[in-house]
Design a protein around this motif. Structure first.
Motif, PDB file in Angstrom:
ATOM      1  N   GLY A 108       0.765  -1.240   0.000  1.00  0.00           N
ATOM      2  CA  GLY A 108       0.000   0.000   0.000  1.00  0.00           C
ATOM      3  C   GLY A 108       0.786   1.275   0.000  1.00  0.00           C
ATOM      4  O   GLY A 108       0.227   2.349  -0.234  1.00  0.00           O
ATOM      5  N   GLY A 109       2.094   1.196   0.262  1.00  0.00           N
ATOM      6  CA  GLY A 109       2.904   2.414   0.320  1.00  0.00           C
ATOM      7  C   GLY A 109       3.945   2.465  -0.781  1.00  0.00           C
ATOM      8  O   GLY A 109       3.764   1.893  -1.862  1.00  0.00           O
ATOM      9  N   TRP A 110       5.037   3.167  -0.491  1.00  0.00           N
ATOM     10  CA  TRP A 110       6.094   3.358  -1.474  1.00  0.00           C
ATOM     11  C   TRP A 110       7.446   3.201  -0.796  1.00  0.00           C
ATOM     12  O   TRP A 110       7.570   3.330   0.423  1.00  0.00           O
ATOM     13  N   ASN A 111       8.465   2.949  -1.620  1.00  0.00           N
ATOM     14  CA  ASN A 111       9.838   2.870  -1.127  1.00  0.00           C
ATOM     15  C   ASN A 111      10.766   3.381  -2.216  1.00  0.00           C
ATOM     16  O   ASN A 111      10.717   2.899  -3.357  1.00  0.00           O
ATOM     17  N   CYS A 112      11.605   4.346  -1.865  1.00  0.00           N
ATOM     18  CA  CYS A 112      12.547   4.897  -2.840  1.00  0.00           C
ATOM     19  C   CYS A 112      13.511   3.835  -3.358  1.00  0.00           C
ATOM     20  O   CYS A 112      14.121   4.019  -4.418  1.00  0.00           O
ATOM     21  N   GLU A 113      13.639   2.738  -2.613  1.00  0.00           N
ATOM     22  CA  GLU A 113      14.538   1.662  -3.030  1.00  0.00           C
ATOM     23  C   GLU A 113      13.858   0.643  -3.947  1.00  0.00           C
ATOM     24  O   GLU A 113      14.412  -0.410  -4.215  1.00  0.00           O
ATOM     25  N   TRP A 114      12.669   0.965  -4.447  1.00  0.00           N
ATOM     26  CA  TRP A 114      11.993   0.023  -5.345  1.00  0.00           C
ATOM     27  C   TRP A 114      12.854  -0.274  -6.565  1.00  0.00           C
ATOM     28  O   TRP A 114      12.862  -1.393  -7.082  1.00  0.00           O
ATOM     29  N   VAL A 115      13.593   0.747  -6.999  1.00  0.00           N
ATOM     30  CA  VAL A 115      14.411   0.584  -8.199  1.00  0.00           C
ATOM     31  C   VAL A 115      15.546  -0.417  -7.961  1.00  0.00           C
ATOM     32  O   VAL A 115      16.100  -0.982  -8.908  1.00  0.00           O
ATOM     33  N   GLU A 116      15.875  -0.643  -6.663  1.00  0.00           N
ATOM     34  CA  GLU A 116      16.883  -1.645  -6.312  1.00  0.00           C
ATOM     35  C   GLU A 116      16.251  -2.999  -5.995  1.00  0.00           C
ATOM     36  O   GLU A 116      16.935  -3.923  -5.570  1.00  0.00           O
ATOM     37  N   PHE A 170       8.523   3.961   5.685  1.00  0.00           N
ATOM     38  CA  PHE A 170       7.825   5.043   6.375  1.00  0.00           C
ATOM     39  C   PHE A 170       8.201   6.395   5.758  1.00  0.00           C
ATOM     40  O   PHE A 170       7.329   7.226   5.492  1.00  0.00           O
ATOM     41  N   HIS A 171       9.499   6.622   5.563  1.00  0.00           N
ATOM     42  CA  HIS A 171       9.964   7.889   4.997  1.00  0.00           C
ATOM     43  C   HIS A 171       9.331   8.126   3.615  1.00  0.00           C
ATOM     44  O   HIS A 171       8.733   9.172   3.351  1.00  0.00           O
ATOM     45  N   SER A 172       9.509   7.157   2.729  1.00  0.00           N
ATOM     46  CA  SER A 172       9.044   7.316   1.349  1.00  0.00           C
ATOM     47  C   SER A 172       7.531   7.479   1.275  1.00  0.00           C
ATOM     48  O   SER A 172       7.019   8.288   0.498  1.00  0.00           O
ATOM     49  N   THR A 173       6.826   6.702   2.061  1.00  0.00           N
ATOM     50  CA  THR A 173       5.371   6.762   2.018  1.00  0.00           C
ATOM     51  C   THR A 173       4.861   8.112   2.481  1.00  0.00           C
ATOM     52  O   THR A 173       3.963   8.704   1.853  1.00  0.00           O
ATOM     53  N   LEU A 174       5.412   8.658   3.554  1.00  0.00           N
ATOM     54  CA  LEU A 174       4.970   9.971   4.026  1.00  0.00           C
ATOM     55  C   LEU A 174       5.248  11.052   2.996  1.00  0.00           C
ATOM     56  O   LEU A 174       4.376  11.891   2.718  1.00  0.00           O
TER      57      LEU A 174
END
Length: 316
Positions: free
Chosen positions: A155-163, A170-174
């Protein structure tokens, strides 16, 4: 305490007048207009490059050498636009300077030399691009749609998705939520972007803003380390500010799952009503805008006071 807060830079003072003192709109809007001509806002405006950028770069200043600096520098274009927007600068000031157009022509991301208003692969960067774009009147629909396409299964996001990461951060989702909310306030959003925002909110709410879903343990010690400027760093206070704004936008009461996080915010308030600056995030800045570590912070005190006021007054 309120008088102490009121004796501040216009960037903070107008928010004290609106959110804590309940002044008439004419009062706080007059103070907000001074952001362009006095104090922090005027100082940042004076540092803009002729080509529309700040410090010659998009996310990093020109010539940045990571090995030679202690911490990430905070002087480049994106960080400066974030500050000016969050401080309430009238976007007409930057529109008169043709800032959005100049950035479209002259500013590209350090990642793959991508065009500025198209965003890149980092969720946090794209969240700020979305918020700054709608603030300046840029069509950033593609960036909003990017969040729909890159939402993770939880349900959220992660800046490390590309890895290859498949678990949200928590950081990326907010930071993604802040961009989506700004887009929705400005444009109304779409069914898909509104659903993405609800999904990201649910990711944080299911975890009470600070717990691991698997064990119920705090996700990390930084959840109750409060520092201003927030930058990209997560804390329960930073998240509470988001949920307050979203609640007021949606005209709904606070979600009861915020209760434990709000008590963490309350516990950090000192007997005199202030919150202390935990630390200053390392890295180059144009100038300091808040207290040193261990000292009472006007910005954190504004945030803590208004989120508790919202919670206490609107929670059944």
């Amino acid at each position: 305490m309120t008088a102490w807060l009121h004796e501040s830079d216009p960037a903070l003072r107008w928010q004290v007048e609106r959110d804590l003192l309940g002044e008439e709109p004419g009062v706080w809007r007059a103070t907000r207009a001074r952001v362009a001509t006095e104090g922090f806002g005027a100082r940042l405006l004076a540092l803009q490059d002729p080509d529309g950028r700040w410090a010659g770069g998009a996310y990093f200043p020109a010539g940045h050498d990571e090995a030679a600096e202690d911490g990430q520098p905070w002087t480049a274009t994106t960080w400066t636009l974030n500050s000016l927007r969050e401080w309430g600068l009238d976007p007409a000031v930057l529109r008169e300077r043709r800032t959005a157009e100049l950035l479209a022509q002259n500013c590209r991301w350090e990642y793959d030399d991508l065009p500025y208003w198209g965003g890149e692969v980092d969720c946090c960067i794209n969240g700020w691009t979305l918020a700054n774009g709608v603030w300046l009147g840029v069509d950033v629909t593609a960036v909003a749609d990017w969040f729909v396409e890159h939402r993770l299964p939880d349900g959220g996001w992660n800046c490390e998705w590309v890895e290859g990461s498949t678990r949200s951060s928590f950081h990326s989702t907010l930071n993604a939520l802040k961009g989506l909310l700004a887009h929705e306030v400005a444009t109304g959003g779409t069914d898909a972007t509104r659903a993405a925002r609800r999904s990201g909110e649910e990711y944080l709410l299911r975890r009470g803003l600070f717990r691991k879903l698997s064990t119920g343990e705090p996700v990390a010690p930084w959840v109750d380390h409060f520092a201003y400027p927030f930058r990209w760093f997560y804390s329960v206070l930073n998240a509470a500010e988001y949920f307050r704004e979203a609640s007021l936008r949606d005209d709904v009461p606070p979600d009861p799952r915020l209760a434990e996080a709000m008590e963490i915010v309350r516990a950090a308030r000192r007997p005199d009503g202030t919150w202390l600056q935990d630390r200053r995030h390392p890295g180059r800045v144009w100038f300091e805008v808040d207290a040193a570590a261990g000292e009472p912070s006007k910005w954190l005190t504004l945030s803590g006071t208004r989120v508790l006021g919202w919670w206490d007054s609107r929670t059944p």
